[in-house]
Write a protein that holds these residues in place. Structure first.
Motif, PDB file in Angstrom:
ATOM      1  N   ASN A 169      -6.499  -1.435  -5.208  1.00  0.00           N
ATOM      2  CA  ASN A 169      -5.556  -1.950  -4.211  1.00  0.00           C
ATOM      3  C   ASN A 169      -6.269  -2.300  -2.917  1.00  0.00           C
ATOM      4  O   ASN A 169      -5.932  -3.289  -2.268  1.00  0.00           O
ATOM      5  CB  ASN A 169      -4.441  -0.938  -3.940  1.00  0.00           C
ATOM      6  CG  ASN A 169      -3.456  -0.838  -5.078  1.00  0.00           C
ATOM      7  OD1 ASN A 169      -3.319  -1.755  -5.882  1.00  0.00           O
ATOM      8  ND2 ASN A 169      -2.783   0.284  -5.167  1.00  0.00           N
ATOM      9  N   HIS A 170      -7.235  -1.499  -2.554  1.00  0.00           N
ATOM     10  CA  HIS A 170      -8.002  -1.727  -1.336  1.00  0.00           C
ATOM     11  C   HIS A 170      -8.700  -3.091  -1.388  1.00  0.00           C
ATOM     12  O   HIS A 170      -8.617  -3.876  -0.446  1.00  0.00           O
ATOM     13  CB  HIS A 170      -9.024  -0.594  -1.188  1.00  0.00           C
ATOM     14  CG  HIS A 170      -9.476  -0.325   0.192  1.00  0.00           C
ATOM     15  ND1 HIS A 170      -9.043   0.756   0.911  1.00  0.00           N
ATOM     16  CD2 HIS A 170     -10.330  -0.979   0.997  1.00  0.00           C
ATOM     17  CE1 HIS A 170      -9.609   0.755   2.097  1.00  0.00           C
ATOM     18  NE2 HIS A 170     -10.401  -0.291   2.170  1.00  0.00           N
ATOM     19  N   VAL A 212       0.841  -1.203   0.000  1.00  0.00           N
ATOM     20  CA  VAL A 212       0.000   0.000   0.000  1.00  0.00           C
ATOM     21  C   VAL A 212       0.870   1.244   0.000  1.00  0.00           C
ATOM     22  O   VAL A 212       0.653   2.171  -0.776  1.00  0.00           O
ATOM     23  CB  VAL A 212      -0.962   0.018   1.210  1.00  0.00           C
ATOM     24  CG1 VAL A 212      -1.643   1.364   1.333  1.00  0.00           C
ATOM     25  CG2 VAL A 212      -2.000  -1.060   1.064  1.00  0.00           C
ATOM     26  N   ASP A 235      -7.069   3.613  -8.535  1.00  0.00           N
ATOM     27  CA  ASP A 235      -5.991   2.690  -8.163  1.00  0.00           C
ATOM     28  C   ASP A 235      -6.065   2.320  -6.688  1.00  0.00           C
ATOM     29  O   ASP A 235      -5.841   1.168  -6.317  1.00  0.00           O
ATOM     30  CB  ASP A 235      -4.626   3.292  -8.483  1.00  0.00           C
ATOM     31  CG  ASP A 235      -4.327   3.284  -9.968  1.00  0.00           C
ATOM     32  OD1 ASP A 235      -5.030   2.590 -10.720  1.00  0.00           O
ATOM     33  OD2 ASP A 235      -3.383   3.986 -10.373  1.00  0.00           O
ATOM     34  N   SER A 279       2.448   1.741  -3.353  1.00  0.00           N
ATOM     35  CA  SER A 279       1.510   2.181  -4.389  1.00  0.00           C
ATOM     36  C   SER A 279       1.106   3.630  -4.169  1.00  0.00           C
ATOM     37  O   SER A 279       0.949   4.384  -5.123  1.00  0.00           O
ATOM     38  CB  SER A 279       0.282   1.275  -4.438  1.00  0.00           C
ATOM     39  OG  SER A 279      -0.477   1.391  -3.265  1.00  0.00           O
TER      40      SER A 279
END
Length: 173
Positions: A44-45, A10, A40, A13
């Motif tokens: 990612n979450h 995380v 994004d 990113s």
């Protein structure tokens, strides 16, 4: 150990978006840049939740429909938060005491609404059949992800949006 790796992903990113040069940022439409970042982050979450929670089939069927509703409601709050940040940035050099008070009140209200939303959906996840342990694990993960995003926003405000009167903004990190 697995959680440390997830949070490193995380951070990396999020950091990738911060390394865009000032010239590149000037060329980008700010709104499209923000929307790209948000898309994004959402992807990612979801990936992080999937990896960290390791739902079985039954939990997955109960979790994701409720999560999509939660995310939609949270997006509305986050849209208002983004508007508040933009307003703060636009008024920074000319801000009056009344402007500052309004921003304080709105900021506190948004934080309160975000917490109320989590309370509401904690109950919704349990109604959908998820155990309290699973809901607690998700809320802990969600809290940590929120902290990372909040930290990212806080670190970007001084270098991207705020510049003291008569000075240019410092170069991005």
């Amino acid at each position: 150990m697995k959680m440390k790796v997830l949070f490193a992903v995380v951070l990396l990113s999020l950091g990738a978006f911060c390394n865009v040069s000032a010239a590149q940022r000037a060329e980008l439409n700010v709104d499209s840049y923000i929307e790209s970042l948000r898309a994004d982050l959402r992807a990612n979450h979801v990936a992080l939740i999937t990896e960290a929670m390791q739902f079985n089939d039954q939990e997955s069927k109960a979790f994701w429909p409720v999560y999509r509703k939660y995310e939609a409601d949270l997006t509305k709050i986050n849209d208002q938060r983004l508007a508040l940040i933009k307003s703060y940035a636009a008024k920074f050099n000319t801000m009056t005491d009344a402007d500052a008070k309004a921003i304080i009140d709105q900021s506190i209200d948004l934080e309160s609404r975000r917490l109320d939303l989590k309370k509401k959906y904690a109950k919704e996840f349990q109604k959908a059949g998820l155990s309290s342990l699973t809901v607690a694990k998700f809320l802990q993960l969600e809290h940590r992800l929120d902290l990372l995003v909040d930290l990212q926003i806080a670190s970007e405000l001084p270098s991207l949006l705020i510049k003291p009167v008569g000075q240019s903004a410092p170069p991005p990190k």
